[in-house]
Design an enzyme around this catalytic site. Structure first.
Site, PDB file in Angstrom:
ATOM      1  NE  ARG A  14      -2.739 -13.973  -5.247  1.00  0.00           N
ATOM      2  CZ  ARG A  14      -3.525 -13.573  -4.287  1.00  0.00           C
ATOM      3  NH1 ARG A  14      -3.008 -13.073  -3.185  1.00  0.00           N
ATOM      4  NH2 ARG A  14      -4.810 -13.656  -4.407  1.00  0.00           N
ATOM      5  NE  ARG A  17      -9.171  -7.431  -0.526  1.00  0.00           N
ATOM      6  CZ  ARG A  17      -8.167  -6.569  -0.742  1.00  0.00           C
ATOM      7  NH1 ARG A  17      -8.383  -5.465  -1.401  1.00  0.00           N
ATOM      8  NH2 ARG A  17      -6.954  -6.836  -0.327  1.00  0.00           N
ATOM      9  NE  ARG A  48     -18.326   6.019  -5.617  1.00  0.00           N
ATOM     10  CZ  ARG A  48     -18.058   5.353  -6.722  1.00  0.00           C
ATOM     11  NH1 ARG A  48     -18.645   4.216  -6.956  1.00  0.00           N
ATOM     12  NH2 ARG A  48     -17.212   5.850  -7.601  1.00  0.00           N
ATOM     13  CE  LYS A  74      -3.535   0.506  -2.591  1.00  0.00           C
ATOM     14  NZ  LYS A  74      -4.710  -0.375  -2.609  1.00  0.00           N
ATOM     15  CD  GLU A 127      -2.709  -1.427   2.434  1.00  0.00           C
ATOM     16  OE1 GLU A 127      -3.063  -0.418   3.042  1.00  0.00           O
ATOM     17  OE2 GLU A 127      -3.048  -2.576   2.750  1.00  0.00           O
TER      18      GLU A 127
END
Length: 270
Positions: A111, A258, A152, A59, A3
């Site tokens: 990954r 998450r 939101r 990021k 992060e």
DNA sequence: TCCTATGTTGTATG
DNA sequence: ACATACAACATAGG
């Protein structure tokens, strides 16, 4: 791992190579991290070029090289940058290696959720300019956060904190840390926060970002430095954790797709 | 075998 | 058009 603060930490691992010529470029041609660019172009442009400077935003990392070359790297979930001896032999997960006289600069990501981007031109690529203003910048105001939460309104605040267009660089552990500091339950609909709570959220966001950059991002150590035990950070990874403020048990549950950890003793739903 | 993991994006649905 | 939810991506380790 990465992060905001971890990204800046990894960016600096290539600092020994700044101002130094790139002798050759080693690539894992079939790696998914090159999906949005042409690795052969990277090799052609960077061989013989000098690595000039680097920046981190959110990021993302951007490395500038001579010949108007711009190398963007996103670390995904498991990416990392290292500086190795010049005779380093790349392993399976080392996708991009910039070999210099004194060292080899390595991007590894087992990954492969990470991405490499490449751009040639006089100015930084568009995607770099399009990154949202940093949470530590003046543009990150309470008003901007308020407007975003209104839009939101029905989404859990935890999921909203992960949205890079308003909270650039915030990831899963930072979002949990911020909500814990602000004493906000992660399931609260974003639109249900009052002005006081939004101010607390805004303040906690900036505080966590600034402290994480100081503790993790500025570290000049071979290994990542963890935040102190007074943070939620060290207690959120497994079941059975205890809230560092109240001593009460922590809870873990999936929110917004998450794993989310919070302290019911201080983060109430209503 | 099944589940989890510090991320993003495309797609389906409302 | 916009907001929301979730599978998919790829891999290793418990």
């Amino acid at each position: 791992m990465p992060e905001l603060a971890e990204v800046d930490y990894f960016r600096k691992r290539w600092n020994p190579g700044l101002g130094q010529k790139i002798e050759c470029v080693l690539l894992h041609l079939k790696a998914g991290v090159f999906k949005t660019c042409d690795p052969r172009l990277i090799a052609r442009q960077l061989t013989g070029a000098t690595l000039l400077s680097s920046e981190a935003a959110a990021k993302q990392m951007l490395f500038r090289a001579s010949g108007e070359a711009w190398l963007g790297i996103h670390l995904g979930m498991t990416g990392e940058l290292t500086s190795q001896p010049a005779d380093y032999e790349p392993r399976k997960r080392d996708h991009l290696v910039l070999v210099q006289r004194g060292r080899a600069l390595v991007f590894a990501d087992f990954r492969m959720f990470g991405r490499v981007q490449f751009h040639v031109g006089p100015t930084a690529p568009d995607w770099w300019a399009d990154i949202a203003p940093a949470v530590l910048s003046k543009a990150f105001t309470v008003e901007a956060v308020t407007a975003f939460l209104r839009r939101r309104a029905r989404t859990p605040i935890k999921a909203v904190l992960l949205m890079q267009e308003r909270f650039p660089g915030i990831g899963n552990w930072m979002a949990d840390e911020i909500l814990w500091r602000a004493a906000l339950h992660p399931k609260r609909p974003a639109g249900s926060l009052n002005a006081t709570e939004i101010a607390a959220l805004h303040r906690a966001t900036r505080w966590v970002a600034a402290q994480a950059l100081k503790i993790i991002g500025a570290a000049q150590t071979p290994d990542l430095v963890d935040p102190p035990k007074t943070w939620l950070f060290g207690h959120r990874w497994g079941n059975g954790g205890k809230c560092p403020k109240t001593g009460a048990p922590l809870v873990r549950e999936t929110i917004g797709g998450r794993t989310t950890c919070w302290s019911p003793a201080r983060q109430k739903l209503s």
